[in-house]
Design a protein around this motif. Structure first.
Motif, PDB file in Angstrom:
ATOM      1  N   ASN A  68       0.837  -1.185   0.000  1.00  0.00           N
ATOM      2  CA  ASN A  68       0.000   0.000   0.000  1.00  0.00           C
ATOM      3  C   ASN A  68       0.874   1.238   0.000  1.00  0.00           C
ATOM      4  N   SER A  69       0.279   2.373   0.286  1.00  0.00           N
ATOM      5  CA  SER A  69       1.043   3.620   0.256  1.00  0.00           C
ATOM      6  C   SER A  69       2.157   3.617   1.294  1.00  0.00           C
ATOM      7  N   ARG A  70       1.943   2.965   2.433  1.00  0.00           N
ATOM      8  CA  ARG A  70       3.011   2.887   3.434  1.00  0.00           C
ATOM      9  C   ARG A  70       4.175   2.037   2.947  1.00  0.00           C
ATOM     10  N   THR A  71       3.864   1.055   2.092  1.00  0.00           N
ATOM     11  CA  THR A  71       4.943   0.248   1.518  1.00  0.00           C
ATOM     12  C   THR A  71       5.867   1.115   0.670  1.00  0.00           C
ATOM     13  N   LEU A  72       5.298   2.062  -0.058  1.00  0.00           N
ATOM     14  CA  LEU A  72       6.122   2.973  -0.856  1.00  0.00           C
ATOM     15  C   LEU A  72       7.037   3.800   0.036  1.00  0.00           C
ATOM     16  N   LEU A  73       6.538   4.213   1.192  1.00  0.00           N
ATOM     17  CA  LEU A  73       7.398   4.950   2.122  1.00  0.00           C
ATOM     18  C   LEU A  73       8.537   4.071   2.622  1.00  0.00           C
ATOM     19  N   ALA A  74       8.234   2.805   2.898  1.00  0.00           N
ATOM     20  CA  ALA A  74       9.281   1.888   3.347  1.00  0.00           C
ATOM     21  C   ALA A  74      10.320   1.678   2.251  1.00  0.00           C
ATOM     22  N   ALA A 126      17.204  11.714   4.670  1.00  0.00           N
ATOM     23  CA  ALA A 126      15.991  11.513   3.871  1.00  0.00           C
ATOM     24  C   ALA A 126      15.343  10.164   4.181  1.00  0.00           C
ATOM     25  N   GLY A 127      16.158   9.124   4.342  1.00  0.00           N
ATOM     26  CA  GLY A 127      15.613   7.808   4.665  1.00  0.00           C
ATOM     27  C   GLY A 127      14.904   7.791   6.006  1.00  0.00           C
ATOM     28  N   LEU A 128      15.488   8.443   7.011  1.00  0.00           N
ATOM     29  CA  LEU A 128      14.851   8.490   8.329  1.00  0.00           C
ATOM     30  C   LEU A 128      13.585   9.341   8.296  1.00  0.00           C
ATOM     31  N   ALA A 129      13.596  10.402   7.491  1.00  0.00           N
ATOM     32  CA  ALA A 129      12.397  11.243   7.382  1.00  0.00           C
ATOM     33  C   ALA A 129      11.242  10.468   6.752  1.00  0.00           C
ATOM     34  N   LEU A 130      11.525   9.677   5.727  1.00  0.00           N
ATOM     35  CA  LEU A 130      10.472   8.874   5.105  1.00  0.00           C
ATOM     36  C   LEU A 130       9.938   7.823   6.079  1.00  0.00           C
ATOM     37  N   ALA A 131      10.832   7.228   6.849  1.00  0.00           N
ATOM     38  CA  ALA A 131      10.378   6.246   7.837  1.00  0.00           C
ATOM     39  C   ALA A 131       9.518   6.910   8.907  1.00  0.00           C
ATOM     40  N   ALA A 132       9.914   8.114   9.337  1.00  0.00           N
ATOM     41  CA  ALA A 132       9.116   8.833  10.330  1.00  0.00           C
ATOM     42  C   ALA A 132       7.748   9.192   9.774  1.00  0.00           C
ATOM     43  N   ARG A 133       7.706   9.488   8.482  1.00  0.00           N
ATOM     44  CA  ARG A 133       6.420   9.790   7.852  1.00  0.00           C
ATOM     45  C   ARG A 133       5.494   8.571   7.878  1.00  0.00           C
ATOM     46  N   ALA A 134       6.071   7.384   7.820  1.00  0.00           N
ATOM     47  CA  ALA A 134       5.271   6.158   7.860  1.00  0.00           C
ATOM     48  C   ALA A 134       4.785   5.837   9.262  1.00  0.00           C
ATOM     49  N   GLY A 135       5.394   6.412  10.288  1.00  0.00           N
ATOM     50  CA  GLY A 135       4.942   6.158  11.652  1.00  0.00           C
ATOM     51  C   GLY A 135       6.088   5.828  12.590  1.00  0.00           C
ATOM     52  N   GLY A 136       5.805   5.911  13.873  1.00  0.00           N
ATOM     53  CA  GLY A 136       6.825   5.647  14.882  1.00  0.00           C
ATOM     54  C   GLY A 136       7.414   4.254  14.826  1.00  0.00           C
ATOM     55  N   PRO A 137       6.594   3.192  14.650  1.00  0.00           N
ATOM     56  CA  PRO A 137       7.184   1.848  14.563  1.00  0.00           C
ATOM     57  C   PRO A 137       8.160   1.701  13.399  1.00  0.00           C
ATOM     58  N   SER A 138       7.877   2.350  12.282  1.00  0.00           N
ATOM     59  CA  SER A 138       8.791   2.278  11.137  1.00  0.00           C
ATOM     60  C   SER A 138      10.105   2.981  11.451  1.00  0.00           C
ATOM     61  N   LEU A 139      10.019   4.131  12.090  1.00  0.00           N
ATOM     62  CA  LEU A 139      11.239   4.845  12.473  1.00  0.00           C
ATOM     63  C   LEU A 139      12.048   4.045  13.484  1.00  0.00           C
ATOM     64  N   ALA A 140      11.356   3.296  14.352  1.00  0.00           N
ATOM     65  CA  ALA A 140      12.052   2.476  15.344  1.00  0.00           C
ATOM     66  C   ALA A 140      12.867   1.369  14.690  1.00  0.00           C
ATOM     67  N   ASP A 173      16.049  -4.383   6.998  1.00  0.00           N
ATOM     68  CA  ASP A 173      15.339  -3.801   5.862  1.00  0.00           C
ATOM     69  C   ASP A 173      14.052  -4.573   5.573  1.00  0.00           C
ATOM     70  N   VAL A 174      14.100  -5.902   5.693  1.00  0.00           N
ATOM     71  CA  VAL A 174      12.890  -6.700   5.530  1.00  0.00           C
ATOM     72  C   VAL A 174      11.879  -6.371   6.623  1.00  0.00           C
ATOM     73  N   LEU A 175      12.348  -6.256   7.855  1.00  0.00           N
ATOM     74  CA  LEU A 175      11.449  -5.937   8.961  1.00  0.00           C
ATOM     75  C   LEU A 175      10.864  -4.539   8.820  1.00  0.00           C
ATOM     76  N   LEU A 176      11.599  -3.632   8.186  1.00  0.00           N
ATOM     77  CA  LEU A 176      11.059  -2.292   7.942  1.00  0.00           C
ATOM     78  C   LEU A 176       9.828  -2.364   7.041  1.00  0.00           C
ATOM     79  N   GLY A 177       9.912  -3.168   5.985  1.00  0.00           N
ATOM     80  CA  GLY A 177       8.753  -3.336   5.122  1.00  0.00           C
ATOM     81  C   GLY A 177       7.598  -4.004   5.834  1.00  0.00           C
ATOM     82  N   ALA A 178       7.903  -5.000   6.671  1.00  0.00           N
ATOM     83  CA  ALA A 178       6.838  -5.685   7.408  1.00  0.00           C
ATOM     84  C   ALA A 178       6.186  -4.766   8.428  1.00  0.00           C
ATOM     85  N   THR A 179       6.990  -3.995   9.131  1.00  0.00           N
ATOM     86  CA  THR A 179       6.459  -3.087  10.147  1.00  0.00           C
ATOM     87  C   THR A 179       5.609  -1.993   9.524  1.00  0.00           C
ATOM     88  N   THR A 180       6.108  -1.432   8.426  1.00  0.00           N
ATOM     89  CA  THR A 180       5.412  -0.306   7.809  1.00  0.00           C
ATOM     90  C   THR A 180       4.130  -0.740   7.121  1.00  0.00           C
TER      91      THR A 180
END
Length: 471
Positions: A68-74, A126-140, A173-180
């Protein structure tokens, strides 16, 4: 008259000279820009970028979530952090590359070291900003991923912990996609059994009424078509709302409290992350001697790892927690769904006990809410499940074989002759093999469309690799 003619001729010559000079300057400027772009493409190893999106897609498939759209952010966050690592790697290796690989962009002077370091910092931000845009768990997840990338390039690369650090980065990186992607909407509790039964009941009524002209036992009589339509529409409404928003529509059976666990869990993506980490560990171990060569131990170990992973990918997936479940089993059924105590909803309560057996069959989709499927559906299409399973098994086997062939062939050559060119070719094969590996993992998780989408990146990666080296 003659003087004017001569003056005109001189003016024409000067104008022509200026035109040619401008054209030459523009050509030189374009050539310089192309050379600069090629230098940055070499620094960032652009063909390797095609191996990044599959991490997020495989992670999403592992938790049973559709991209989904969050996957694009990841994916965007992963791409930025990956390229930051590439730029930082060459900056940290600039002295070594001046001896072993003087053609690289930094030792050759095509890119200034300060520019590479600045690019690494900007891409990390930029990578951390995109993760933060996806939500706190993604940034974590993205924050330790970025820290691992910088620690590997600056400190750990030449230590025994180097391959493990790189493997950790790929697993994160895999867990980032799963979390987001798999993150449930804020405040959305899991879907309980009564809602699933309500949805299945409505679908069963709709199917029986439209294909046989008879209402199933316990449903409103056909003499009351409005009641039939309401029951069918109710089931479809519950199913649609539950699967798209994870919330029950107004008037549906009650949901658990706000503290109920989420539908999906990142732990379901751990086997996929560990698989990608194991492959990355093997590739990184081989790459440590790509400029010197001389040892066949690392290529041989990587060859054994590739064979083991390919064998596991081609085996039938099993659900974790069942007898015979393997450590690579993906996306078990969430515990919160099985632990929900059964309590009858409005449709279930009115159904005769003899009719409830029609809804005992279910098809749990790993990581998704299992939806009860009426037995009538399965009876009308007895070969549907077998056909789908055989198709998915064929796809999984083809992708696993493609993974093995992509990496095993250059590894075999490196084992026989561990020279620097063949070792570098093996490393390049291992990087390209990540795409079919990610696709095979998505197929094994029951996401064939995601698997095909990931596999479609392989031709582009192969095409660009002919122009720019991935090592």
């Amino acid at each position: 008259m003659q003087a004017r003619s001569e003056a005109g001729g001189e003016a024409g010559v000067e104008a022509g000279s200026e035109t040619w000079a401008k054209a030459g300057a523009e050509t030189a400027s374009r050539a310089k820009a192309r050379a600069k772009g090629k230098a940055w493409a070499e620094l960032l190893r652009l063909p390797a970028l095609f191996t990044v999106p599959g991490d997020a897609l495989a992670g999403a498939a592992a938790v049973g979530a559709r991209p989904n759209s969050r996957t694009l952010l990841a994916i965007g966050s992963s791409l930025c952090l990956y390229e930051a690592g590439m730029a930082l790697n060459d900056w940290a290796d600039r002295a070594e590359d001046a001896v072993d690989r003087p053609h690289r962009p930094l030792p050759s002077g095509r890119i200034h070291p300060a520019a590479a370091l600045a690019a690494a910092g900007a891409l990390t931000a930029a990578g951390l900003a995109l993760a933060a845009r996806a939500g706190g768990p993604s940034l974590a997840v993205a924050a330790p991923l970025a820290a691992t990338v910088w620690a590997y390039d600056l400190v750990l690369k030449r230590t025994p912990a180097g391959p493990a650090a790189m493997a950790t980065a790929r697993g994160l990186d895999v867990l980032l996609g799963a979390t987001t992607t798999g993150r449930a909407p804020r405040g959305a509790p899991p879907l309980p059994g009564p809602l699933r039964r309500t949805a299945a009941r409505g679908l069963d009524v709709l199917l029986d009424a439209t294909t046989t002209g008879r209402a199933p036992r316990g449903a409103p009589p056909l003499s009351d078509p409005n009641a039939l339509r309401r029951t069918a529409a109710r089931g479809l409404d519950v199913l649609l709302d539950a699967t798209t928003t994870s919330r029950a529509p107004r008037g549906a059976p009650p949901l658990p409290g706000p503290n109920a666990p989420r539908r999906t869990s990142v732990r379901h993506a751990l086997p996929t992350a560990l698989t990608m980490a194991g492959h990355t560990l093997a590739v990184t171990a081989v790459s440590r001697r790509e400029t010197q060569g001389g040892s066949s131990a690392a290529p041989l170990a990587a060859l054994a790892t590739t064979a083991a992973l390919a064998w596991r990918l081609m085996s039938a997936p099993t659900v974790a927690g069942q007898p015979g479940a393997s450590p690579m089993a993906v996306s078990p059924q969430p515990a919160d769904l099985t632990s929900t105590p059964p309590h009858p909803g409005p449709v279930e309560a009115s159904r005769p006990a003899s009719d409830r057996g029609r809804f005992e069959a279910s098809i749990p989709q790993r990581g998704r809410v299992p939806v009860a499927v009426p037995r009538a559906w399965l009876n009308r299409a007895p070969g549907l499940g077998a056909s789908r399973n055989s198709t998915e098994a064929a796809l999984r086997g083809a992708l696993a074989l493609g993974y093995a062939m992509t990496f095993a062939r250059p590894l075999f050559h490196a084992v026989l002759n561990p020279s620097p060119p063949l070792t570098q070719r093996a490393v390049g094969g291992g990087i390209r093999a990540m795409i079919p590996l990610q696709a095979a993992l998505a197929a094994r998780a029951g996401a064939p469309v995601t698997a095909l989408l990931t596999a479609a990146l392989a031709p582009a990666a192969r095409k660009f690799a002919r122009k720019v080296s991935v090592t």
